[in-house]
Design a protein around this motif. Sequence first.
Motif, PDB file in Angstrom:
ATOM      1  N   ILE A 405      29.530 -26.697 -12.422  1.00  0.00           N
ATOM      2  CA  ILE A 405      28.330 -26.409 -12.348  1.00  0.00           C
ATOM      3  C   ILE A 405      27.605 -27.143 -11.490  1.00  0.00           C
ATOM      4  O   ILE A 405      27.872 -28.248 -10.981  1.00  0.00           O
ATOM      5  N   PHE A 427      17.218 -26.044 -11.729  1.00  0.00           N
ATOM      6  CA  PHE A 427      18.250 -25.003 -12.098  1.00  0.00           C
ATOM      7  C   PHE A 427      19.452 -25.703 -12.245  1.00  0.00           C
ATOM      8  O   PHE A 427      19.850 -26.819 -11.714  1.00  0.00           O
ATOM      9  N   ALA A 429      23.580 -23.868 -11.900  1.00  0.00           N
ATOM     10  CA  ALA A 429      24.103 -22.868 -11.349  1.00  0.00           C
ATOM     11  C   ALA A 429      25.600 -23.074 -11.675  1.00  0.00           C
ATOM     12  O   ALA A 429      26.291 -24.092 -11.507  1.00  0.00           O
ATOM     13  N   ASN A 430      26.287 -21.709 -12.256  1.00  0.00           N
ATOM     14  CA  ASN A 430      27.730 -21.940 -12.582  1.00  0.00           C
ATOM     15  C   ASN A 430      28.678 -21.486 -11.496  1.00  0.00           C
ATOM     16  O   ASN A 430      28.543 -20.416 -11.008  1.00  0.00           O
ATOM     17  N   SER A 435      27.288 -14.057  -9.288  1.00  0.00           N
ATOM     18  CA  SER A 435      26.306 -13.318  -9.704  1.00  0.00           C
ATOM     19  C   SER A 435      26.196 -11.731  -9.435  1.00  0.00           C
ATOM     20  O   SER A 435      26.574 -11.726  -8.273  1.00  0.00           O
ATOM     21  N   PHE A 451      25.462 -17.178  -7.390  1.00  0.00           N
ATOM     22  CA  PHE A 451      26.072 -17.480  -8.501  1.00  0.00           C
ATOM     23  C   PHE A 451      25.302 -17.524  -9.711  1.00  0.00           C
ATOM     24  O   PHE A 451      23.772 -17.834  -9.652  1.00  0.00           O
ATOM     25  N   THR A 452      25.650 -17.150 -10.918  1.00  0.00           N
ATOM     26  CA  THR A 452      24.691 -17.060 -12.162  1.00  0.00           C
ATOM     27  C   THR A 452      24.260 -18.333 -12.582  1.00  0.00           C
ATOM     28  O   THR A 452      24.750 -19.447 -12.397  1.00  0.00           O
ATOM     29  N   GLY A 453      22.960 -18.311 -13.062  1.00  0.00           N
ATOM     30  CA  GLY A 453      22.337 -19.761 -13.388  1.00  0.00           C
ATOM     31  C   GLY A 453      21.411 -19.473 -14.279  1.00  0.00           C
ATOM     32  O   GLY A 453      20.842 -18.683 -14.785  1.00  0.00           O
ATOM     33  N   GLU A 454      20.668 -20.800 -14.768  1.00  0.00           N
ATOM     34  CA  GLU A 454      19.418 -20.807 -15.292  1.00  0.00           C
ATOM     35  C   GLU A 454      18.532 -21.889 -14.742  1.00  0.00           C
ATOM     36  O   GLU A 454      18.593 -22.756 -14.063  1.00  0.00           O
ATOM     37  N   SER A 471      19.669 -16.630 -10.559  1.00  0.00           N
ATOM     38  CA  SER A 471      20.696 -16.782  -9.723  1.00  0.00           C
ATOM     39  C   SER A 471      20.448 -17.635  -8.589  1.00  0.00           C
ATOM     40  O   SER A 471      19.421 -17.623  -8.038  1.00  0.00           O
ATOM     41  N   LEU A 472      21.448 -18.342  -7.989  1.00  0.00           N
ATOM     42  CA  LEU A 472      21.479 -19.232  -6.970  1.00  0.00           C
ATOM     43  C   LEU A 472      22.197 -18.443  -5.918  1.00  0.00           C
ATOM     44  O   LEU A 472      23.118 -18.076  -5.990  1.00  0.00           O
ATOM     45  N   PHE A 482      16.947 -20.330  -5.445  1.00  0.00           N
ATOM     46  CA  PHE A 482      17.235 -19.788  -6.695  1.00  0.00           C
ATOM     47  C   PHE A 482      15.988 -18.862  -7.113  1.00  0.00           C
ATOM     48  O   PHE A 482      14.830 -19.344  -6.848  1.00  0.00           O
TER      49      PHE A 482
END
Length: 542
Positions: A405, A427, A429-430, A435, A451-454, A471-472, A482
Amino acid sequence: MAMADGADLFLSLPDDAFSLIAAHLGHPRHLLALSLSSRRLYQPLLSSPSAWLSLASSNTSSISPSHLHSWHSLASLSYPSLCRFLFTVSRLLSLWAHQNPELGNLVFPIWGFVSLVFVRIIPQEVSKNLAFSPVMEIHCDVDGAPSLFFLHGEAGTIHAGSIFSVIPSDPTVLLLEANFSRNSSLNPSLFSKLAFGDRRRLLDFLSSKSAMKLPSELESAPIFPRSDDDFDILSRRREALISMYKAIRGGVIDCAIVESSQCCSSLSHNRSFDGDGKRKKLSSYVKDGIKQLIGRSISSSSNTNGENKHLPLHEFLKTGSGDFIGLSIRAIHTRLTSYRAWPNMHENRFALYKLHLNGPEPNREFSGLWGGSFGWPPSLPGQDKPGKALFLLLLSYEESDKGLILVGTKVLEGTHYVLHPNGSSMFIANMEEPSTDVFPWEMEISVNCGFTGEGISSGYGFRYPGSKPGSLFSLRNGLLAFVWRESKAVLTLERIDLSEMVAKGEQVPALPAVSNFTYLTKSYSNVFMGFQSNLSGTSSPR
C-alpha cells in the motif's frame, strides 16, 4: 635497498584517478589511515583539495564542490576538518517534526556557510515563494567538530549553546536541554527528569542569558547561500557569531546564579501547571483525582520517560555545583513507534522527531515528499494561487494484509484552521489493486494508471478521522491525483525539492527561542498568521 611502500605509485597517479580512489574510501578516517601508511604520503594527502573534495562530494551530494572550496578559503579551515564536519552533521539531513501545532511543525536542514541551518516550513497558501522561519544553526569549530549551536528567537535574537555528546550514526530525536559544560560525565537524561514547569523555566532563563544580536549591518544577512555572491557576507556573519559566542563563553552561566534567580523560586509553582505550561483549572485536579482513585495511569508512558517522579530543580543544579550550565542540543537514537510513517511523540518534551524521507526505488517510485492542493485545475507549489491551501505529504510504502500500500501522510496543512490531525493519512492506495474508476478530467490530461484506495473524511471527532473510497491516479505529466469517489474532491500533488524551494523562499520572523524549537502549546490555527499575507487564510481546502 629500501623496501618500496607504494607511495610512488599513489603520487604518480593523475588527480582524476586519485580523486576516484578517495571517493571509494567512503570515510575521512580511511583517507587519514592511508596518509599515515607512508611518510611521503602524509603531507600530499592532507593538503590535496581534490582528494578531500571528492570524498566529501561522494557522501554529501547535496552540497557542491564549489561551496566546499568557498568554505575552505573564506573560513580558513583545512579540508580534513571540513570533511569531519560534513560527515558528522550529514546524519541530521532529514525531515524533523513535532505534533504541535496541528497545522504542521516541519523542520528542514539546509547547508549554510560552514554550518547546517534548520528552518521551519510555515503553513501557507500556494504561492511562488515558500515561507520559512529560522530555527537553529550548527556550526563547525576549527577542528571540524559540530560544537557551536545557535538557537533563533524573536526580534532577530540568536541564542548561544552547544552540542552535547557525539551525534549518533542514526539520530531519531533532537532534544533541547540544559546541560553542564564541565562535567560531561553526568547522566544527560537528568534534565528530562525535571518537571515540565522546571524544564520550561530553566530553558527560558538560560535563553534570556545567552541572547545575542548581530551588528546592524549583518542583521539582514542571509542564513544560507542563495548564490555564490552571498559567501562574502556569510563569512563576515560567521565571524561575528563566533566572536559574540566567545564573548559570552558560549552562553553558559554559573549554576550558583541560576540557583539564586527567580528561576528557582517557588519550587512548588510547577505543580500548578499542566503539560503545556498553562495553569491548571480546578476541574483538572478533580479529573486527576478520579483517575488515581480508579487506578488509571495519567500517562501510559510515564514509567518510561521518568515523568512520574520528578527531580527537584535545586537538586538538579546541585549535581553541577561549581559548574556552568547552558543551552544544548542532544541528538539521540531511540526506537520510535509509529503509525503510518508518523512517530508517536511525547507532548511535553522539547524535541523534534525524525521523519524518514526515502527517495524513489524500483516498484516504489512514488516514495518521497510531495506538495499540492485541493481542486481542479491543480494549484501546485511555485505557482501564485491565493486562497489555495498548500499541503505537503510524505508518501511511503507499507506491506499490509492487502499487499503493498502507498500511504500519503500529511506533514503540513496551509488552511486557516486545521481540518485533520498532524500526521494523518490523507489517503491510502492499494498498489496491487487497479482502479475501475474513471478520472473525471481524463479529457484534459492522460492517465498512466489508477489504484483503489480510501481518502480521509470526517469521523469520530477531530482525533479520529474516518475514510471514504476513492482512487489514486498517476498522470502522464508526473502528477498524482487522489479523487474521492462520492464527492469528486481531488487532491493533486507533484514531487518537490524542498532544498530548492527553501533557497528561493522568503524568510519570516521566528517565535521566542524555546517555543521556536518546539511549539508545545496545543494549537489548531496558524501561529505564524500575522507575519505574512500568504501564510494562511484558507478556511477549507475543499
